[in-house]
Design an enzyme around this catalytic site. Structure first.
Site, short mmCIF file in Angstrom:
data_model
loop_
_atom_site.label_atom_id
_atom_site.label_comp_id
_atom_site.label_asym_id
_atom_site.label_seq_id
_atom_site.Cartn_x
_atom_site.Cartn_y
_atom_site.Cartn_z
N ASN A 109 19.01 41.44 43.45
CA ASN A 109 19.51 40.23 43.74
C ASN A 109 19.37 40.18 45.16
OD1 ASN A 109 21.47 42.15 44.51
ND2 ASN A 109 23.45 41.10 43.79
N LYS A 168 21.09 47.91 45.22
CA LYS A 168 21.64 48.20 46.61
C LYS A 168 22.24 49.59 46.38
CE LYS A 168 22.67 43.61 48.01
NZ LYS A 168 21.55 43.08 47.04
N ILE A 227 26.65 37.37 36.26
CA ILE A 227 25.83 38.40 35.35
C ILE A 227 26.61 38.47 34.10
CG2 ILE A 227 25.11 40.72 34.95
CD1 ILE A 227 24.74 41.09 38.23
N ALA A 267 30.01 44.41 33.43
CA ALA A 267 29.59 43.70 34.45
C ALA A 267 30.64 43.33 35.51
CB ALA A 267 29.04 42.34 34.20
N GLU A 281 40.87 33.26 34.88
CA GLU A 281 41.18 32.69 33.74
C GLU A 281 40.24 30.96 33.59
OE1 GLU A 281 43.59 28.87 32.68
OE2 GLU A 281 43.26 29.51 34.43
N ILE A 299 39.87 44.83 34.50
CA ILE A 299 39.62 46.30 34.20
C ILE A 299 40.34 47.25 34.92
CG2 ILE A 299 37.11 45.62 33.66
CD1 ILE A 299 36.23 46.98 36.51
N ILE A 309 26.28 47.63 34.56
CA ILE A 309 25.53 46.99 35.35
C ILE A 309 25.66 47.37 36.96
CG2 ILE A 309 24.62 44.34 36.22
CD1 ILE A 309 24.54 45.24 33.10
N ASN A 328 37.09 30.70 34.86
CA ASN A 328 35.69 30.82 34.43
C ASN A 328 35.66 31.22 32.91
OD1 ASN A 328 35.12 30.62 37.30
ND2 ASN A 328 34.19 32.64 37.26
N GLY A 331 31.69 35.96 35.18
CA GLY A 331 30.84 36.20 36.70
C GLY A 331 29.50 35.68 36.15
#
Length: 173
Positions: free
Chosen positions: A173, A137, A21, A91, A44, A70, A133, A46, A19
């Site tokens: 962000n 927000k 971050i 992250a 996969e 995760i 992370i 990325n 991703g």
């Protein structure tokens, strides 16, 4: 340098490594020459490109790309058992506010319960430090995504009596 002391020669796991971050964390961690850099990512494609990029950037670095989610407790447990990471940068999360407003149950499942899986395993496998992370927000959250991050920060505070050092870092962000 405290980061050099933490990262150089240490086994580091980055969740959400493909991703925006997570991939930047991988780039920066790689520069410190960890013993092993485990890149954990469910996308996969990325992960494949991140593996190639880091290998070119830091030739000879021991990189372990792992396709995984995760929420997959058994797979994460196997990774922690096998590689014994000292530090985890977490992250992996859904971050797009409008999408999470449309599917709040998925935001809670992934962002909160996925992190709960990881934090429990950190305690079980004696990880030294988990850096979560979060997001700006999470301050007075007005969105589902912000709420999931705030809840997760609160969850991590419940582990303060363990040997694991849990740290939340809010990115804007």
């Amino acid at each position: 340098n405290p980061l050099t002391n933490d990262l150089t020669g240490e086994t580091i796991l980055v969740t959400g490594a493909g991703g925006s971050i997570g991939s930047e964390l991988c780039r920066q961690v790689a520069e410190f020459r960890p013993k092993v850099l485990i890149m954990y990512e469910r996308n996969e494609n990325n992960l494949y490109y991140k593996d190639i990029e880091i290998e070119k950037k830091v030739p000879g670095l021991n990189i372990v790309p792992v396709v995984g989610d995760i929420l997959n407790q058994n797979k994460l447990a196997r990774i922690l058992e096998k590689y014994k990471p000292g530090i985890i940068y977490h992250a992996a999360a859904y971050k797009h506010v409008p999408l999470m407003e449309r599917d709040p149950a998925e935001a809670v499942r992934n962002n909160f319960f996925g992190t709960k899986v990881l934090t429990d395993l950190c305690v079980e496998y004696n990880v030294k430090k988990l850096v979560f992370i979060s997001t700006d927000k999470a301050v007075n959250p007005s969105s589902v995504m912000g709420c999931t991050k705030r809840l997760t920060e609160k969850l991590m505070q419940t582990y303060k009596s363990t040997s694991v050092k849990f740290i939340s870092v809010r990115f804007g962000n």
